[in-house]
Structure formats: structure tokens, C-alpha cells
Scaffold this active site. Structure first.
Site, mmCIF file in Angstrom:
data_model
loop_
_atom_site.group_PDB
_atom_site.id
_atom_site.type_symbol
_atom_site.label_atom_id
_atom_site.label_comp_id
_atom_site.label_asym_id
_atom_site.label_seq_id
_atom_site.Cartn_x
_atom_site.Cartn_y
_atom_site.Cartn_z
ATOM 1 C CB ILE A 33 51.046 -10.819 43.407
ATOM 2 C CG1 ILE A 33 50.344 -10.011 42.099
ATOM 3 C CG2 ILE A 33 52.030 -10.059 43.806
ATOM 4 C CD1 ILE A 33 50.017 -8.576 42.393
ATOM 5 C CG ASP A 34 48.550 -15.528 45.652
ATOM 6 O OD1 ASP A 34 49.485 -16.130 45.175
ATOM 7 O OD2 ASP A 34 48.501 -15.396 46.861
ATOM 8 C CE LYS A 35 40.471 -15.690 39.543
ATOM 9 N NZ LYS A 35 39.708 -16.791 39.352
ATOM 10 N NE ARG A 66 46.391 -16.333 50.084
ATOM 11 C CZ ARG A 66 45.767 -17.039 49.100
ATOM 12 N NH1 ARG A 66 46.368 -17.230 47.987
ATOM 13 N NH2 ARG A 66 44.659 -17.777 49.145
#
Length: 307
Positions: free
Chosen positions: A133-135, A233
Site C-alpha cells: 500500500i502507498d506510503k 486513487r
């Protein structure tokens, strides 16, 4: 030594041309390499802002990067579940999942290696990491402690038998109650830092349902059928409901926060050895809960309802 060559087809700054043509080099890296004399045009050294002529040959000769090797670091972890095969961790917003250029340490992998042995399938850089998962996305992540578990969890992802559901605050109000976004994703041809809807991209499917409406914003649940980079997103921006706080795909005028309001809330999979179904839920972080509280107050909705 890494070498590459291309012919200039459009008139633009040299650093921009390099970054847009060679996907492994960012604009800042291109600028530094040009200034170091590692990028030449028809054998000559130019400045990053110089514009080579169409038809000129750009030669790139970069030194091999120093190998990254994740090392154990004593960093606190929010472990939701652990057995002999898997670890389920609730990743905080702002933490990178594994080492990469610009983030050599203090990642989730560094913390996990201090805590436990991990599978070796992804080598020394991403041991144990089955999905990411993204930062600036928080929430649940499953990690493999051995190669047997890694194979099992990867097969479940490919077979789409696992559960990965997120909650997000997005811009705008919905006419529909739920929907499916089926749009292929790939690297943006205009900006290498972004993903985009592209005809020849990889299949990507997101299921969404509206949980609450606040007028200018909505609370939605998004279930992944596939798991592409930045999938939720990009997909939400594609239907004109970008995730609030998203610095890449959302508007500048948005909810204040430390990143996008996107949280991996639910995770489910079969235990690799026993086959038992395991399901987990992680509460949204404090900044997410506070934003929902404010939006509910403004919309005249009950504020004590669970998210």
C-alpha cells in the site's frame, strides 16, 4: 555501467526529454546526471535547460547503483495477527513499505525483519512482501514469514479469492449508491510518477459503494478485485471523485491532512497451512476519524456512528 541511447523527436529541455523517454530516471536524477557529464548530446555536454535539436542522439552512461539491502531496525509495529506463516500489520500513514531509492531504511520491511524472519522470494529488498500500500495510505497488510506462505498468499491474490476493502473520503456527491470501475492502468505517458487509464494497461477493477454523503465530500468503501499501483486513487479520479488529500490525482483545494484519506480497513485470506479463513478489520487513524467527525457535523449527521 548502465547505458542507453535515444534520438530526440521533439524540442524540449534536455532534462525533461531524458525523464520522459527513460522511465527509470526522474527529472532530478536526469539533471544531476547531465551536470555530472553522464548524459551527452551528439558527444557534447549540455546544460539541463538546453534544448537539443530534433534528430540529435542522446547518450546516457550511468554508474551502477549501489545495491540496497534491507536491514533489521527496531521500529514499533502495530501487529494485528501473527502465526507461524503470516503477519498482519496495520501500517501507519507516512511509512514506506520497503526500501527503495530515496527511502533506504526506516521502512515497514526494516521493522518486520527486526521482529521475525520473512520469506526470501522477493530477495533482500522486499522480503515477505506479497502486496503493498502507498506510503500515505494507512491500514492492513499481509506479510509472509516463509516461502510456502508467500506462494499461497500470492496465489490467492491472483485468483481474487482474498478480501481487500478500503474506506476513503472522496470529493463530490454521488448519484448512485454503488458501482464498478473497470479501466486498465499503466504508467502515465505524460508523467512517469503517475499511473493513468491507458488502453494497453493492465486490467484493473474496483468495486465501490457510498457509505455517507456530506455534500462536497462522500465517504466510500472500495473493494479491490485487482491490485494495481495507485488503483483506487486513479479510478476514483477517473470517475471525477478523487480521494481527498491526494497530492497526485486530486485537486489542490481539499481536506487538510498528511496525505490522501485512504485506509485499508478490511483484509481477508485463507491461512496458508490450515486453509482457515482469516478476516481482520483496522480502525481508521485519528486524522481520518477527525475529518469524518467534522464533515458529519457540517452535514448535520450523527457523529457517533462507527466508520
Amino acid at each position: 555501467m548502465q547505458t542507453e541511447e535515444f534520438t530526440v523527436t521533439t524540442t524540449d529541455r534536455l532534462d525533461k526529454l531524458v525523464a520522459e523517454t527513460v522511465t527509470t530516471i526522474s527529472r532530478s536524477q536526469a539533471k544531476s546526471a547531465i551536470e555530472a557529464g553522464q548524459i551527452t548530446v551528439d558527444g557534447a555536454t549540455l546544460r539541463p535547460k538546453d534544448k537539443p535539436k530534433v534528430g540529435a542522439t542522446v547518450n546516457i552512461a550511468l554508474p551502477d547503483p549501489e545495491p540496497l539491502n534491507a536491514k533489521p531496525q527496531d521500529i514499533p509495529l502495530d501487529i494485528v495477527y501473527e502465526d507461524e506463516d503470516v503477519i498482519v500489520v496495520n501500517k501507519p500513514q507516512g511509512m514506506v513499505v520497503h526500501p527503495a531509492p530515496g527511502h533506504p531504511d526506516h521502512t515497514l520491511v526494516n521493522a518486520l525483519l527486526y521482529h521475525s524472519p520473512l520469506s526470501s522470494i522477493n530477495g533482500t529488498l522486499r522480503p515477505g512482501i506479497v502486496h503493498r500500500i502507498d506510503k500515505d495510505t494507512s491500514g492492513l497488510l499481509m506479510v509472509a514469514k516463509n516461502d510456502h506462505a508467500h506462494h499461497s498468499l500470492s496465489e490467492q491474490l491472483q485468483a481474487k479469492t482474498n478480501l481487500r476493502e478500503y474506506v476513503a473520503i472522496v470529493h463530490g456527491n454521488f448519484k448512485e449508491e454503488n458501482g464498478v470501475i473497470n479501466a486498465p492502468l499503466g504508467r502515465s505517458p505524460k508523467d512517469r510518477k503517475k499511473q493513468a487509464i491507458v488502453a494497453d494497461g493492465r486490467p484493473a477493477v474496483t468495486h465501490f459503494r457510498v457509505l455517507e454523503r456530506y455534500g462536497d465530500y462522500s465517504l466510500v468503501a472500495c473493494r479491490l478485485e485487482t491490485g494495481r499501483t495507485h488503483q483506487i486513487r486513479v479510478h476514483m479520479a477517473y470517475i471525477n471523485h478523487p480521494v481527498a488529500g491526494d497530492p497526485l490525482y486530486g485537486p489542490k483545494k481539499t481536506l487538510k491532512g498528511a496525505g490522501q484519506f485512504l485506509h485499508a480497513k478490511e483484509l481477508g485470506f485463507k491461512q496458508p497451512t490450515t486453509g482457515e479463513q482469516l478476516d481482520f478489520t483496522a480502525p481508521v487513524p485519528a486524522n481520518f476519524a477527525a475529518a469524518v467527525h467534522r464533515l458529519r457535523l457540517q452535514a448535520g449527521l450523527p457523529v457517533d456512528k462507527a466508520i
